[in-house]
Each structure stands twice: as C-alpha cells, then as structure tokens.
Design an enzyme around this catalytic site. Structure first.
Site, PDB file in Angstrom:
ATOM      1  N   GLY A 185      -7.018  13.721   3.867  1.00 16.81           N
ATOM      2  CA  GLY A 185      -6.176  12.664   4.429  1.00 16.81           C
ATOM      3  C   GLY A 185      -5.787  13.042   5.850  1.00 16.81           C
ATOM      4  O   GLY A 185      -6.385  13.943   6.465  1.00 16.81           O
ATOM      5  N   LYS A 195     -11.538  15.915  -3.294  1.00 16.00           N
ATOM      6  CA  LYS A 195     -11.822  15.565  -4.688  1.00 16.00           C
ATOM      7  C   LYS A 195     -12.805  14.413  -4.849  1.00 16.00           C
ATOM      8  O   LYS A 195     -13.569  14.372  -5.800  1.00 16.00           O
ATOM      9  CB  LYS A 195     -10.476  15.217  -5.341  1.00 16.00           C
ATOM     10  CG  LYS A 195     -10.521  15.004  -6.788  1.00 16.00           C
ATOM     11  CD  LYS A 195      -9.237  15.419  -7.450  1.00 16.00           C
ATOM     12  CE  LYS A 195      -8.081  14.493  -7.321  1.00 16.00           C
ATOM     13  NZ  LYS A 195      -6.985  14.825  -8.237  1.00 16.00           N
ATOM     14  N   THR A 222      -3.876   8.152   2.588  1.00 20.10           N
ATOM     15  CA  THR A 222      -3.859   7.826   4.024  1.00 20.10           C
ATOM     16  C   THR A 222      -4.474   6.461   4.303  1.00 20.10           C
ATOM     17  O   THR A 222      -3.886   5.640   5.008  1.00 20.10           O
ATOM     18  CB  THR A 222      -4.580   8.928   4.823  1.00 20.10           C
ATOM     19  OG1 THR A 222      -3.853  10.140   4.653  1.00 20.10           O
ATOM     20  CG2 THR A 222      -4.659   8.578   6.311  1.00 20.10           C
ATOM     21  N   ARG A 223      -5.629   6.209   3.714  1.00 21.71           N
ATOM     22  CA  ARG A 223      -6.286   4.960   4.091  1.00 21.71           C
ATOM     23  C   ARG A 223      -5.559   3.717   3.559  1.00 21.71           C
ATOM     24  O   ARG A 223      -5.835   2.603   3.970  1.00 21.71           O
ATOM     25  CB  ARG A 223      -7.737   4.972   3.640  1.00 21.71           C
ATOM     26  CG  ARG A 223      -7.975   4.602   2.205  1.00 21.71           C
ATOM     27  CD  ARG A 223      -9.279   3.808   2.115  1.00 21.71           C
ATOM     28  NE  ARG A 223      -9.399   3.133   0.866  1.00 21.71           N
ATOM     29  CZ  ARG A 223     -10.312   3.407  -0.049  1.00 21.71           C
ATOM     30  NH1 ARG A 223     -11.167   4.366   0.145  1.00 21.71           N
ATOM     31  NH2 ARG A 223     -10.356   2.715  -1.152  1.00 21.71           N
ATOM     32  N   TRP A 224      -4.603   3.913   2.633  1.00 21.10           N
ATOM     33  CA  TRP A 224      -3.852   2.779   2.093  1.00 21.10           C
ATOM     34  C   TRP A 224      -2.612   2.454   2.904  1.00 21.10           C
ATOM     35  O   TRP A 224      -1.974   1.414   2.688  1.00 21.10           O
ATOM     36  CB  TRP A 224      -3.446   3.042   0.639  1.00 21.10           C
ATOM     37  CG  TRP A 224      -4.628   3.140  -0.256  1.00 21.10           C
ATOM     38  CD1 TRP A 224      -5.241   4.289  -0.692  1.00 21.10           C
ATOM     39  CD2 TRP A 224      -5.388   2.056  -0.814  1.00 21.10           C
ATOM     40  NE1 TRP A 224      -6.319   3.976  -1.472  1.00 21.10           N
ATOM     41  CE2 TRP A 224      -6.433   2.615  -1.572  1.00 21.10           C
ATOM     42  CE3 TRP A 224      -5.268   0.673  -0.738  1.00 21.10           C
ATOM     43  CZ2 TRP A 224      -7.357   1.835  -2.251  1.00 21.10           C
ATOM     44  CZ3 TRP A 224      -6.192  -0.110  -1.415  1.00 21.10           C
ATOM     45  CH2 TRP A 224      -7.216   0.476  -2.161  1.00 21.10           C
ATOM     46  N   ALA A 225      -2.225   3.351   3.798  1.00 13.24           N
ATOM     47  CA  ALA A 225      -0.974   3.134   4.542  1.00 13.24           C
ATOM     48  C   ALA A 225      -1.071   1.844   5.335  1.00 13.24           C
ATOM     49  O   ALA A 225      -2.068   1.577   5.990  1.00 13.24           O
ATOM     50  CB  ALA A 225      -0.703   4.314   5.462  1.00 13.24           C
ATOM     51  N   GLN A 226      -0.017   1.062   5.244  1.00 13.02           N
ATOM     52  CA  GLN A 226      -0.069  -0.261   5.867  1.00 13.02           C
ATOM     53  C   GLN A 226       0.812  -0.324   7.106  1.00 13.02           C
ATOM     54  O   GLN A 226       0.353  -0.540   8.220  1.00 13.02           O
ATOM     55  CB  GLN A 226       0.433  -1.327   4.876  1.00 13.02           C
ATOM     56  CG  GLN A 226      -0.444  -1.494   3.664  1.00 13.02           C
ATOM     57  CD  GLN A 226       0.121  -2.547   2.706  1.00 13.02           C
ATOM     58  OE1 GLN A 226       1.271  -2.944   2.805  1.00 13.02           O
ATOM     59  NE2 GLN A 226      -0.704  -2.992   1.783  1.00 13.02           N
ATOM     60  N   HIS A 263       8.827   2.440  -4.048  1.00 16.96           N
ATOM     61  CA  HIS A 263       8.756   1.383  -3.035  1.00 16.96           C
ATOM     62  C   HIS A 263       9.329   0.122  -3.653  1.00 16.96           C
ATOM     63  O   HIS A 263       8.943  -0.264  -4.759  1.00 16.96           O
ATOM     64  CB  HIS A 263       7.318   1.149  -2.574  1.00 16.96           C
ATOM     65  CG  HIS A 263       7.264   0.407  -1.282  1.00 16.96           C
ATOM     66  ND1 HIS A 263       7.601  -0.912  -1.178  1.00 16.96           N
ATOM     67  CD2 HIS A 263       6.969   0.818  -0.030  1.00 16.96           C
ATOM     68  CE1 HIS A 263       7.499  -1.289   0.084  1.00 16.96           C
ATOM     69  NE2 HIS A 263       7.117  -0.252   0.810  1.00 16.96           N
ATOM     70  N   ARG A 279      14.967   2.328   1.728  1.00 16.37           N
ATOM     71  CA  ARG A 279      14.224   1.912   0.531  1.00 16.37           C
ATOM     72  C   ARG A 279      14.968   2.110  -0.785  1.00 16.37           C
ATOM     73  O   ARG A 279      14.862   1.278  -1.679  1.00 16.37           O
ATOM     74  CB  ARG A 279      12.946   2.740   0.438  1.00 16.37           C
ATOM     75  CG  ARG A 279      11.953   2.219   1.381  1.00 16.37           C
ATOM     76  CD  ARG A 279      10.662   2.902   1.248  1.00 16.37           C
ATOM     77  NE  ARG A 279       9.870   2.344   2.335  1.00 16.37           N
ATOM     78  CZ  ARG A 279       8.709   2.775   2.708  1.00 16.37           C
ATOM     79  NH1 ARG A 279       8.164   3.777   2.084  1.00 16.37           N
ATOM     80  NH2 ARG A 279       8.067   2.208   3.695  1.00 16.37           N
ATOM     81  N   ARG A 303      12.665   9.725   2.023  1.00 11.31           N
ATOM     82  CA  ARG A 303      11.872   9.624   3.249  1.00 11.31           C
ATOM     83  C   ARG A 303      12.190   8.333   4.003  1.00 11.31           C
ATOM     84  O   ARG A 303      12.255   7.257   3.410  1.00 11.31           O
ATOM     85  CB  ARG A 303      10.396   9.632   2.883  1.00 11.31           C
ATOM     86  CG  ARG A 303       9.491   9.314   4.038  1.00 11.31           C
ATOM     87  CD  ARG A 303       8.081   9.050   3.565  1.00 11.31           C
ATOM     88  NE  ARG A 303       7.989   7.798   2.858  1.00 11.31           N
ATOM     89  CZ  ARG A 303       7.005   6.910   3.012  1.00 11.31           C
ATOM     90  NH1 ARG A 303       6.029   7.158   3.859  1.00 11.31           N
ATOM     91  NH2 ARG A 303       6.978   5.805   2.326  1.00 11.31           N
TER      92      ARG A 303
END
Ligand SMILES: Cc1cc2nc3c(=O)[nH]c(=O)nc-3n(C[C@H](O)[C@H](O)[C@H](O)COP(=O)(O)OP(=O)(O)OC[C@H]3O[C@@H](n4cnc5c(N)ncnc54)[C@H](O)[C@@H]3O)c2cc1C
Length: 557
Positions: free
Chosen positions: A26, A48, A56-60, A248, A297, A393
């Site tokens: 990531g 893996k 990482t690639r899902w972060a919007q 979330h 959040r 966070r």
C-alpha cells in the site's frame, strides 16, 4: 528478545535475500521501498495478493495536509489532537503535520495526479473534524486509486526493487541477538519460489495495513486481516491502542445479512453539504455538535447508532439530492457508480447508510522513526501505532501518516546503513525451532470471529457484550488446541493462517476494550459512558504471555 510463537507451517523450502524486506504494497510499503532504494539498499516487497489490493486503492476522500492559503501545520495539529481525545503523542502529530505538506509534494513528483482548479492550484475539500479545507483529492473521489497507480508504476519501474506477489508472510526470523533477520512466507504459485520459504534481510518493515476483517461489516478489503499485528505479537513486540477501532459512520447499507467489504460513502460527500437524515427526514446531527454532519467520525457514528436504536431502524439516510446529477458525476463518480450498482440513485433518492469498521487507530507500537520494540523490525501505515491518531483518527490523516513515517523509516535505515549499523544477519535457526507453534483454526472460523466481534465489540460495547465475544473466541482457540492435540489439526494454508491471525488480533482487541472502562474517542462503553482522564488518559500495551495469550497492561502515567 526472540520470536516466542509461530504459526504452524511447514519448514521453509527455499531462501531469498534482500537488504530490506517490506511486507505490504500500500502507500506505506511502496513508499518505504522507493526511498530505501534511493539510499542504495536492495529492497524486496512481498505482498499477499496483487500489488494494489490493500486499503490504499479504496481511499476516496483524500489526503490531509496544510497546503491551502492561510492553513498551517499548527491548525492541522490542533484538529488532530481534538479528534485523538487526549491520547495523541503530540510530538508524533507535530512530525506528521509539519513533514506532511512536503511529503505530498514528493508524492506528486513521483507521479500522483491530484485534482486542480483552473488556476492550476490543488483543490482542497473539507472532512469531519477539520476546521479548514485541507484534503487534497484525485479523480474526484478516487484518491487512493491514483496514489496506488502512481506508486505501483514507480516500483515496477525500478529494477532494484524485487516484487513478490501472492506471498503471505507468516512470521519474523531473528538472529541470536534478537535482531530481525528476515521472515518466513508462503508463496502461492509455481516455480522456484513456491510454498513456504524464507527471506533473509538486514531489516524488516511491516506495512500490512489494517484489521477490518475482524468484523462482519467493514470498508476494508479481504486482505486486511491484521496479519502484521499478529506477527508482531508472536515476535514479542509491543502493540498498543487496539481498542480504538474507527467505525465509519456512512457505509452503504446493503441489508441485514451483508458481510465482508462494503462500499464507503466518503465523508467528503458530507463535506460538500449532504445531510444526514432519519426515516422522518429530520437532520438529527444539527444541535448535537457545532460541526453538525461534519463532527468527528465517532460522534457521527454514535449519533447514527443512537438514532437507529431510538427508531428501531437498521440504517439512516444521507441526502445529497440537492447536489444535482452533474456534481455527483464529476465530484463523486466512484460513489455514484457503486450506489447505482446496488440499485440506489443518489441524484433522486437519499442513500441508506450505517456505520461499519473502517480504521485501526492502534497497532504495532513504534517511535517516530518507525522502530518497534523488536530491534530491526519497523512498522508504518495502518499496521503501526505511531501515536498520531490517539483514541480516534482524524479523517484523511492515514494516507499522510503512511507517507510521512515510511519516509522516516527509509531515512533511518539509510542512516544506519551509512553508519555501518545494518550488517547482514544470521538467522538463529534453533530459536525459530524453539518458538511454540500456534494451532490453526479451521477456515470457517473467520465468519464466526467476525460475528462475535460485530455483536459484542462493535460501535456499542459493554462488559457483558465483550464477555460474550471473549468466551466465543476462547472456545475457538480451545477447539484449535484440541484438534492439534488429537493430531487432527487444520491444514496449514492461507485461509487457516488468516483465521489464526484474526483470532489472535480479535482476542487482543477484546481484552484491551474490556479493560478500558471509559468512553473515549471511538471506544464507546455503554456501561462507562464518561471519559475518565484520572484513570485512563494512558495507553494499554498488549504483549503475548508465554502461553500465547494476549495481555494488556496500562502504561505508567
Ligand atoms: C474504503 C476506504 C476508504 C478510505 N479513505 C481514506 C481517505 O480518504 N483518506 C485517508 O487518509 N485514508 C483513507 N482510508 C484509510 C487508508 O486507505 C488506509 O489506512 C491506508 O491506505 C493504509 O495503507 P497501508 O499501506 O498501511 O496498508 P494497505 O494499503 O492496506 O496495504 C497493506 C498491504 O499489506 C499486504 N498484506 C497484508 N497482510 C500481509 C501478509 N501477511 N503478507 C504479505 N502481505 C500482506 C496487503 O496485501 C496490502 O498490499 C480509507 C480506507 C478504506 C478501506
């Protein structure tokens, strides 16, 4: 210190070497690899699944940094400390916010393309808990995908970085002095490196991401099974703040039986003005917090959960109909597509949303150089606990943390290399053999662990609910031990190794959450609804006992 426990696995059948072996691909792992290369060290990245399959690639929403006019690291620090509810390490936060803007500029120099206005300046949005527009984004709501694309392209371009995909890392190897000397891993594939092998290295960096798969409903992908935290515990490392799991508030609600990764509806949608409403259309966040829908959040997740309980509802709604089709299409194309794929059109209807496990604020304890309590073992990104998040966070601080602390690890390794403090290591084979094998639960245990955790240790927690979770988890562990004693153990394979990691991490999480008898940040105890600074303004440090059980000890105040 040496590895005290190891996953049950065949002995390594092959060996490879590198100067630095990085686990995970990531934002954190790839940033370490690119930067240690610049220092002339040979890096190997083992991951893996495919290179881009982590969170990482899902972060919007984007990446937070004080890049805007009038914004300062000091203001970013203030917002981060407020969200962290008294448990942030202020110096770590200061490092994050002061080094953050340049780290983002270096990411851009690596090739990541952020959204810019007509004047060429980076566009910045707001998210919950931020008092300024400071979230840089890419592709509208596809920030993580763009960061991942740019970093993957950069590592693929560098012949000095060896990449091994479909490689599940099992355990740490150490030398006779207890210094990290490599790791064992299982490669799924064919060829010379098939099955269980060993990588020998001068230092090991864990960048294995989060542990959302411990719960039934999560935004995290299937690879987020807490492997790095479990490995670190077995290696004798200290882990901390595990009880602080961020849920979330607005995850697309897919029905009462939905399991596994579920689509996120980014906070940026609220940042741009969408309203949270209940079944009667009432904006229930107004009057609860000065920032209303943009409160931190945990506040929003709690308010949604409370309202759901009051109304006996399974979800609330996020209403962004007033954006209009054009804004949805340009600003939030990913979310629009994922809602439409599930039969909901946010242009014409409010989106059903409910909270789901999203981010592990805790993890393997590190200092500000990313060093863990095991010499030569580093950790960064979501698997680590650098102290920047405290009890909760702040939105969009995690990609930034991955970047900043990965760069710091690489700098420390480079410095140690220059000083001759990073010699080749000889694996202490006898110590590895002496480590106690952890019995493997069957692969079906994964779903049971997730159910136990969501039911008893989710957004709402109490002593009774967590005792139920702990008892269920203990039963699964007993069954695995009994099967091993009867010589009928589960087969060592990816699913059972992951189940063992999930079981250990879930058990450690419940132990810590049960011990913290207060409500703070994203840890919400129904039976202890108040924050208790007198007793609990401190961290719980988790380690493994000789028998392999996680134990949490409050840090000295
Ligand atoms: C849906 C979603 C939206 C988010 N939005 C934002 C946002 O807008 N802004 C923000 O700052 N943060 C966001 N986050 C959080 C952020 O994406 C993550 O915290 C961050 O990407 C973690 O990066 P990482 O490099 O630590 O781990 P990851 O990107 O999760 O990568 C972990 C890597 O480790 C590998 N791995 C795991 N276990 C093993 C093992 N045993 N052996 C080998 N490899 C292993 C995985 O395959 C993967 O390659 C979001 C997260 C999610 C899930």
């Amino acid at each position: 210190m040496s590895v005290t426990h190891r996953l049950t696995a065949p002995a390594p059948g092959w060996t490879a070497t590198a100067d630095v072996v990085v686990v995970g691909s990531g934002v954190a792992g790839l940033t370490v690899a690119l930067n240690v290369r610049k220092a002339g060290l040979r890096a190997m990245v083992v991951t893996k699944a495919m290179l881009d399959e982590g969170s990482t690639r899902w972060a919007q929403g984007g990446i937070a940094a004080a890049l805007g006019e009038g914004d300062t690291p000091e203001q970013h620090l203030d917002d981060t400390l407020v969200a962290g509810a008294g448990l942030c390490d202020e110096e770590a936060v200061r490092t994050l916010v002061t080094e953050g803007p340049d780290a983002v500029r270096r990411l851009i120099a690596t090739g990541a393309l952020f959204d810019r206005g007509e004047d060429g300046e980076i566009l910045l949005t707001r998210e919950g808990g931020h008092h300024r527009r400071r979230i840089a984004h890419a592709g509208g709501d596809a920030t993580g995908a763009e960061i991942s694309r740019a970093l993957v392209a950069a590592v693929r371009d560098d012949p000095g970085i060896e990449l091994i995909e479909h490689a599940l890392v099992l355990d740490l190897l150490t030398d006779a002095g207890g210094h990290a000397a490599g790791l064992t891993l299982h490669v799924m594939g064919e060829g010379q490196r098939d099955g269980v092998g060993a990588v020998r290295a001068r230092a090991v960096v864990l960048a294995t991401g989060g542990m959302g798969q411990v719960f039934s409903a999560t935004t995290n992908p299937a690879v987020s099974t807490g492997d790095g935290v479990a490995l670190a515990l077995r290696a004798g490392a200290a882990v901390t703040d595990l009880e602080f799991v961020q849920f979330h508030p607005t995850v697309l609600w897919l029905g009462p039986d939905a399991e596994g990764q579920q689509p996120l509806v980014s906070e940026a949608v609220r940042g741009e003005g969408a309203h949270l409403v209940d079944a009667d259309g009432v904006r229930f966040m107004v009057g609860q917090h000065e920032l209303a829908e943009l409160a931190p959040r945990d506040i929003v997740a709690k308010a949604i959960t409370r309202r759901m309980q009051e109304q006996g509802a399974e979800h609330m709604f996020l209403d962004g109909r007033h954006f209009g089709a054009e804004m949805w299409e340009h600003r939030f194309p990913t979310i629009l597509a994922s809602c439409r794929a599930h039969g909901i059109d946010p242009v014409t209807a409010p989106i059903p949303v409910a909270p789901a496990a999203h981010y592990a604020s805790g993890g393997v304890r590190t200092d500000r150089l990313g060093r863990t309590s095991v010499p030569g073992l580093y950790a960064c990104g979501e698997v680590a606990c650098t102290g920047v998040h405290g009890a909760n966070r702040l939105a969009s601080n995690s990609l930034l943390e991955g970047l900043v602390f990965a760069e710091r690890i690489a700098a420390d390794l480079a410095e140690r290399h220059r000083a001759g403090e990073l010699p080749e290591r000889t694996v202490d084979v006898a110590a590895t053999r002496a480590a106690r094998p952890v019995p493997l639960p069957p692969s079906e245990a994964r779903a049971e662990i997730q159910r136990l955790m969501s039911r008893g240790a989710g957004v709402l927690r109490s002593a009774a609910s967590m005792a139920d979770s702990a008892a269920g988890l203990a039963l699964l562990a007993e069954q695995a031990h009994a099967h091993m004693a009867e010589e009928k153990p589960a087969d060592p394979r990816v699913e059972t190794w992951e189940a063992a990691n999930l079981l250990l991490v879930a058990t450690a999480l419940v132990a810590a959450a049960g011990q913290r008898e207060e409500t703070r940040g994203c840890h919400w105890r129904e039976d202890f609804p108040e924050r208790d600074d007198a007793h609990w303004r401190r961290h719980l440090i988790t380690t493994l006992t000789a028998s392999g059980d996680p134990v949490s000890t409050p840090e000295e105040q």
